[in-house]
Design a protein around this motif. Structure first.
Motif, PDB file in Angstrom:
ATOM      1  N   THR A  27       0.892  -1.289  -0.121  1.00 54.43           N
ATOM      2  CA  THR A  27      -0.174   0.001   0.056  1.00 54.43           C
ATOM      3  C   THR A  27       0.952   1.070   0.088  1.00 54.43           C
ATOM      4  OG1 THR A  27      -1.451  -1.298   1.422  1.00 54.43           O
ATOM      5  CG2 THR A  27      -1.868   0.966   0.904  1.00 54.43           C
ATOM      6  N   SER A  60       7.388   1.740   5.419  1.00 56.55           N
ATOM      7  CA  SER A  60       8.540   1.179   4.625  1.00 56.55           C
ATOM      8  C   SER A  60       9.355   2.306   3.803  1.00 56.55           C
ATOM      9  CB  SER A  60       8.683   0.131   3.963  1.00 56.55           C
ATOM     10  OG  SER A  60       7.461   0.014   3.145  1.00 56.55           O
ATOM     11  N   ASP A  79       6.452   8.341  11.230  1.00 59.35           N
ATOM     12  CA  ASP A  79       6.004   7.069  11.893  1.00 59.35           C
ATOM     13  C   ASP A  79       6.203   6.700  12.946  1.00 59.35           C
ATOM     14  OD1 ASP A  79       4.957   4.657   9.621  1.00 59.35           O
ATOM     15  OD2 ASP A  79       5.549   3.971  11.756  1.00 59.35           O
ATOM     16  N   LEU A  80       5.089   6.057  13.601  1.00 55.28           N
ATOM     17  CA  LEU A  80       5.271   5.804  14.975  1.00 55.28           C
ATOM     18  C   LEU A  80       6.350   4.609  15.294  1.00 55.28           C
ATOM     19  CD1 LEU A  80       3.525   5.557  17.900  1.00 55.28           C
ATOM     20  CD2 LEU A  80       2.200   3.962  16.619  1.00 55.28           C
ATOM     21  N   GLN A  84       9.808   0.597  11.132  1.00 60.99           N
ATOM     22  CA  GLN A  84       9.326   1.410  10.076  1.00 60.99           C
ATOM     23  C   GLN A  84      10.219   2.083   9.736  1.00 60.99           C
ATOM     24  OE1 GLN A  84       7.555  -0.720   8.191  1.00 60.99           O
ATOM     25  NE2 GLN A  84       5.463  -0.069   8.212  1.00 60.99           N
ATOM     26  N   MET A 105       1.623  10.439  15.134  1.00 63.55           N
ATOM     27  CA  MET A 105       0.896  11.589  14.439  1.00 63.55           C
ATOM     28  C   MET A 105       0.096  12.428  15.267  1.00 63.55           C
ATOM     29  SD  MET A 105      -2.062   9.392  11.999  1.00 63.55           S
ATOM     30  CE  MET A 105      -1.373   7.818  11.834  1.00 63.55           C
ATOM     31  N   GLU A 106      -0.283  11.823  16.539  1.00 61.72           N
ATOM     32  CA  GLU A 106      -1.049  12.622  17.379  1.00 61.72           C
ATOM     33  C   GLU A 106      -0.140  13.691  18.045  1.00 61.72           C
ATOM     34  OE1 GLU A 106      -0.989   9.320  17.122  1.00 61.72           O
ATOM     35  OE2 GLU A 106      -3.069   8.442  16.995  1.00 61.72           O
ATOM     36  N   ILE A 122      -1.024   7.450   3.321  1.00 63.02           N
ATOM     37  CA  ILE A 122      -1.485   6.092   2.475  1.00 63.02           C
ATOM     38  C   ILE A 122      -1.864   5.093   3.455  1.00 63.02           C
ATOM     39  CG2 ILE A 122      -1.248   4.876   0.401  1.00 63.02           C
ATOM     40  CD1 ILE A 122      -1.282   8.037  -0.333  1.00 63.02           C
TER      41      ILE A 122
HETATM   42  C1  LIG Z   1      -0.370   0.476   6.687  1.00 63.88           C
HETATM   43  S1  LIG Z   1       0.956   1.182   7.185  1.00 63.88           S
HETATM   44  C2  LIG Z   1       1.234   2.603   5.753  1.00 63.88           C
HETATM   45  C3  LIG Z   1       2.012   1.953   4.735  1.00 63.88           C
HETATM   46  C4  LIG Z   1       2.846   3.045   3.761  1.00 63.88           C
HETATM   47  N1  LIG Z   1       1.803   3.733   3.164  1.00 63.88           N
HETATM   48  C5  LIG Z   1       3.927   2.460   3.183  1.00 63.88           C
HETATM   49  O1  LIG Z   1       4.224   2.787   2.004  1.00 63.88           O
HETATM   50  O2  LIG Z   1       4.692   1.587   3.789  1.00 63.88           O
HETATM   51  C6  LIG Z   1       0.566   2.067   8.370  1.00 63.88           C
HETATM   52  C7  LIG Z   1       1.620   2.946   9.053  1.00 63.88           C
HETATM   53  O3  LIG Z   1       0.980   3.652  10.158  1.00 63.88           O
HETATM   54  C8  LIG Z   1       1.931   3.859  11.056  1.00 63.88           C
HETATM   55  N2  LIG Z   1       1.307   4.256  12.355  1.00 63.88           N
HETATM   56  C9  LIG Z   1       0.182   3.590  12.973  1.00 63.88           C
HETATM   57  N3  LIG Z   1      -0.194   4.327  14.102  1.00 63.88           N
HETATM   58  C10 LIG Z   1       0.326   5.321  13.988  1.00 63.88           C
HETATM   59  C11 LIG Z   1       0.309   6.834  14.566  1.00 63.88           C
HETATM   60  N4  LIG Z   1      -0.400   6.863  15.791  1.00 63.88           N
HETATM   61  N5  LIG Z   1       1.197   7.569  14.461  1.00 63.88           N
HETATM   62  C12 LIG Z   1       2.075   7.543  13.254  1.00 63.88           C
HETATM   63  N6  LIG Z   1       2.175   6.249  12.537  1.00 63.88           N
HETATM   64  C13 LIG Z   1       1.520   5.496  12.944  1.00 63.88           C
HETATM   65  C14 LIG Z   1       2.484   2.291  11.310  1.00 63.88           C
HETATM   66  O4  LIG Z   1       3.560   2.209  11.936  1.00 63.88           O
HETATM   67  C15 LIG Z   1       2.433   2.064   9.508  1.00 63.88           C
HETATM   68  O5  LIG Z   1       4.008   2.319   9.409  1.00 63.88           O
END
Ligand SMILES: C[S@@+](CC[C@H](N)C(=O)[O-])C[C@H]1O[C@@H](n2cnc3c(N)ncnc32)[C@H](O)[C@@H]1O
Length: 249
Positions: A27, A60, A79-80, A84, A105-106, A122
């Motif tokens: 994704t 990633s 990213d959290l 990652q 992100m919060e 995304i």
């Molecule tokens: C489905 S992945 C997104 C994939 C990304 N579009 C890519 O190209 O790899 C969702 C991402 O959101 C991050 N995530 C989850 N909760 C988060 C938060 N509260 N703040 C920041 N990042 C967060 C996860 O660590 C994860 O890397």
């Protein structure tokens, strides 16, 4: 489920550190999400040559690489998950145009305000445990006239399941609250279900002008496993992905 923001973020960071490998390159732009038209078809960004962009939940780093290929001048990724961010660092290599930040992100980890032409996300924005705070942060990072684009799993898709060819609801669409998803692999994670109208109304409340809401379905016939979460049988009936494009005035 009663859970504080910090408790939820700790659970999700741990969960994403463990799940990161499973999501390597999954994704990422030009893909917006399962059974959705791609950026190559939609051209929501337009010409990004010489622009500054920030990705929320950069995973990633594959979308960052796509943005660089399209000519972006400067790109930040947040990213959290420690894993990652380390992965994104490897994928992007040394590049002075790229800046990666480990943060939720919060929170605002000190990102410049009124700076970016684009903020995008995304399949990550819906992970927020505080939508209001997150959208407020995103709005503050954009310059006036800047664009915010995000894709996320359509909330109807996460509420409906296909059970032996029978479609049924696994929970109410109307209920908006965090819940611990025990089956999320390899470690549970906290999900926050929200209605489509909540995303739209929170964007409006924070000051965005909504330009497009997309629920278009483009069936991915490659999805052979019809029992999978993103089966094409489900996508024939309702969208798996939605996309919103909006502007800061
Ligand atoms: C489905 S992945 C997104 C994939 C990304 N579009 C890519 O190209 O790899 C969702 C991402 O959101 C991050 N995530 C989850 N909760 C988060 C938060 N509260 N703040 C920041 N990042 C967060 C996860 O660590 C994860 O890397």
């Amino acid at each position: 489920m009663n859970i504080s923001l910090n408790e939820g973020l700790t659970i999700n960071k741990d969960s994403w550190d463990a799940a990161a490998e499973r999501f390597f390159g999954r994704t990422a732009l030009p893909v917006y999400g399962p059974h959705s038209p791609s950026e190559e078809e939609l051209n929501l960004f337009g010409d990004i040559t010489g622009k500054r962009a920030l990705e929320i939940g950069c995973g990633s780093g594959h979308s960052i690489m796509y943005m660089l290929e399209q000519g972006v001048e400067e790109i930040w990724g947040l990213d959290l998950s420690t894993v990652q961010i380390q992965t994104a660092q490897k994928v992007c290599g040394y590049n002075e145009k790229v800046k990666l930040l480990e943060s939720s992100m919060e929170q605002d980890p000190g990102i410049p305000h009124c700076y970016f032409d684009y903020v995008y996300s995304i399949y990550a924005l819906g992970w927020t445990l505080d939508l209001k705070k997150t959208l407020h942060n995103i709005h503050s990072y954009l310059r006036p006239g800047g664009t915010f684009i995000f894709s996320w799993e359509h909330p109807i898709h996460s509420r409906v399941i296909l059970d032996n060819e029978i479609i049924r609801f696994n929970a109410s669409y109307n209920e908006e609250k965090p819940a611990l998803h025990e089956a999320w692999k390899p470690r549970p994670a906290v999900f926050f279900h929200r209605k489509i109208s909540t995303y739209i109304n929170e964007l409006i409340e924070v000051g965005f002008i909504i330009e497009k809401v997309l629920e278009e379905v483009k069936i991915d016939r490659e999805t052979k496993n019809e029992n999978s979460w993103y089966s094409s049988i489900k996508a024939e009936l309702y969208p798996a992905t939605f996309i919103i494009k909006c502007k800061k005035i």
